[in-house]
Design an enzyme around this catalytic site. Structure first.
Site, mmCIF file in Angstrom:
data_model
loop_
_atom_site.group_PDB
_atom_site.id
_atom_site.type_symbol
_atom_site.label_atom_id
_atom_site.label_comp_id
_atom_site.label_asym_id
_atom_site.label_seq_id
_atom_site.Cartn_x
_atom_site.Cartn_y
_atom_site.Cartn_z
ATOM 1 N N CYS A 5 -46.531 19.287 29.840
ATOM 2 C CA CYS A 5 -45.449 18.790 29.780
ATOM 3 C C CYS A 5 -44.267 19.675 30.481
ATOM 4 O O CYS A 5 -44.554 20.412 31.381
ATOM 5 C CB CYS A 5 -44.920 19.350 28.201
ATOM 6 S SG CYS A 5 -45.882 17.746 27.116
ATOM 7 N N ASN A 76 -38.906 12.764 28.481
ATOM 8 C CA ASN A 76 -39.714 13.716 27.859
ATOM 9 C C ASN A 76 -39.959 13.559 26.601
ATOM 10 O O ASN A 76 -40.249 14.614 25.727
ATOM 11 C CB ASN A 76 -39.400 15.205 28.151
ATOM 12 C CG ASN A 76 -38.912 15.441 29.683
ATOM 13 O OD1 ASN A 76 -37.893 15.756 30.224
ATOM 14 N ND2 ASN A 76 -40.043 15.389 30.248
ATOM 15 N N VAL A 83 -41.474 15.215 20.774
ATOM 16 C CA VAL A 83 -40.679 15.756 21.979
ATOM 17 C C VAL A 83 -41.637 16.875 22.378
ATOM 18 O O VAL A 83 -42.432 17.409 21.837
ATOM 19 C CB VAL A 83 -39.630 16.896 21.290
ATOM 20 C CG1 VAL A 83 -38.900 17.584 22.352
ATOM 21 C CG2 VAL A 83 -38.558 16.037 20.355
ATOM 22 N N CYS A 84 -41.661 16.586 23.985
ATOM 23 C CA CYS A 84 -42.542 17.111 24.556
ATOM 24 C C CYS A 84 -41.811 18.341 25.498
ATOM 25 O O CYS A 84 -41.378 18.069 26.597
ATOM 26 C CB CYS A 84 -43.203 16.240 25.663
ATOM 27 S SG CYS A 84 -44.715 16.898 26.364
ATOM 28 N N ILE A 85 -41.712 19.567 24.958
ATOM 29 C CA ILE A 85 -41.157 20.669 25.639
ATOM 30 C C ILE A 85 -42.114 21.850 25.479
ATOM 31 O O ILE A 85 -42.722 22.174 24.432
ATOM 32 C CB ILE A 85 -39.752 20.958 25.489
ATOM 33 C CG1 ILE A 85 -39.582 21.572 23.818
ATOM 34 C CG2 ILE A 85 -38.934 19.783 25.494
ATOM 35 C CD1 ILE A 85 -37.995 22.105 23.683
#
Lengths: 160, 225
Positions: A5, A76, A83-85
């Site tokens: 990510c 993203n 959520v991809c962080i």
């Protein structure tokens, strides 16, 4: 893959304006709901995005997960809303050392920091390893179309 | 003489009988005392199954290519240790399960959501699914229709309401302060949420109106020239 990510730039040091977050019900403190305002100067401007935060039983040792409720067209954000962080990933999740440990989850991070990071993610997508491949392609190749689609989503979200 | 010994013997005999009765009951009928034990066991087994299922889902989220049966086999052998299984998948050292190992089929409601949620009861998953399908906007989501309608009726009312709100907050009940009352905290949060959405909607409405006006003006200008 979880660890492929994006890397998030350091969150801006600002009070979390445009963020509301709290438990859905006071009886279950591990399930939060947050509202995030779209950052200004981006196609998300003027929008309000609901998201749910789910904290694991061993929080703060393990990071919470965050999921947008409703449609968010962003490189993203998975189509499911997840959520991809990097801040939401535990250091152990990244065997490739792709993300720096300082960017990832640690027990000293806070919900506020997560939400600020998500806000800055909305403003600055990272297409190195997208969660939504279609959105990432559109963002890279057809920026105008991407922005129109995002603006449409913002208006639909507000019921207009 | 004989009668006195008899008199002493009767109560002691009764005591002995009672004690031996209790002992016999303790030894032979103790299984009847905790009758819900099989139920308990069943519940434990169910809980274990559920946690194992959650573990499998978590691993499959990370490794969609990994087979469910293989994951279950590995989890069973290391006692449900997700980290160990993850490491073994990464190292490519997963063993092929024997043919005799036939895991129970995945629960149906988890399949419906596509294995998205790792935690969550069936009802919750179903609710989420509906949520996803309907994609409701914020207004329907938080039941703000009435408020919008009220707003449309008269701007004055909104102003009055705002004034009332400030007056209320001025009445010694500071809105920022941490309330010790559960319901109060919740309603405060809800009010902040509603205000945020309504304000965003108001601004967006104004923006759309301005855009329309600009467009109309441009069209009118080009028409007249």
């Amino acid at each position: 893959m979880i660890w492929t990510c994006i890397r998030i730039p350091r969150p801006h040091q600002q009070p979390p304006e445009g963020i509301t977050a709290g438990p859905v019900s006071e009886d279950d403190l591990l399930h939060w709901e947050a509202l995030i305002q779209g950052p200004e100067g981006t196609p998300f401007e003027g929008g309000v995005f609901p998201a749910e935060l789910r904290f694991p039983k061993d929080y703060p040792l393990a990071p919470p997960t965050m999921k947008f409720l409703g449609e968010v067209w962003h490189p993203n954000v998975y189509p499911s809303g997840l959520v991809c962080i990097s801040i939401l990933h535990a250091p152990g999740d990244d065997p490739n050392h792709y993300e720096h440990a300082s960017e990832r989850w640690s027990p000293i991070q806070s919900v506020e920091k997560i939400l600020i990071s998500v806000m800055s993610m909305l403003a600055e997508p990272n297409d190195e390893s997208p969660a939504n491949v279609e959105a990432a392609k559109m963002w890279r190749d057809r920026r105008a179309e991407y922005e129109d689609k995002v603006r449409d989503g913002v208006r639909r979200m507000l019921g207009l | 003489m004989a009668s006195t010994t008899e008199e002493i013997n009767v109560p002691s005999l009764v005591v002995i009988l009672v004690i031996s009765g209790l002992i016999i009951r303790y030894f032979f009928f103790s299984p009847t005392a905790p009758p819900p034990s099989p139920q308990q066991q069943q519940r434990d087994a169910l809980a274990a199954l559920r946690s194992r299922e959650a573990a499998v889902q978590r691993i499959q989220q990370m490794f969609p290519q990994a087979e469910r049966r293989t994951i279950l086999w590995d989890l069973q052998r290391n006692g449900g240790n997700i980290a160990m299984t993850t490491e073994r998948i990464l190292a490519g050292r997963m063993d092929v399960p024997p043919i005799l190992f036939q895991p129970p089929p995945p629960p149906a409601d988890n399949n419906a959501t596509g294995g998205q949620s790792t935690a969550g009861a069936g009802a919750q998953a179903a609710a989420k699914k509906d949520d996803k399908l309907a994609q409701p906007d914020l207004i329907t989501r938080y039941n703000l229709k009435d408020k919008i309608a009220a707003e449309a009726v008269s701007e004055v009312a909104v102003e009055a309401e705002a004034e009332a709100a400030t007056a209320r907050s001025g009445n010694g009940r500071a809105p920022k302060a941490w309330s010790t009352n559960k319901e109060e905290r919740q309603s405060l949060l809800q009010r902040r949420r509603d205000e945020m959405i309504l304000e965003a909607r108001r601004k967006m409405e104004a923006k759309i109106a301005a855009e329309k006006a600009a467009k109309a003006e441009a069209a009118g200008g080009s028409g007249s020239s």
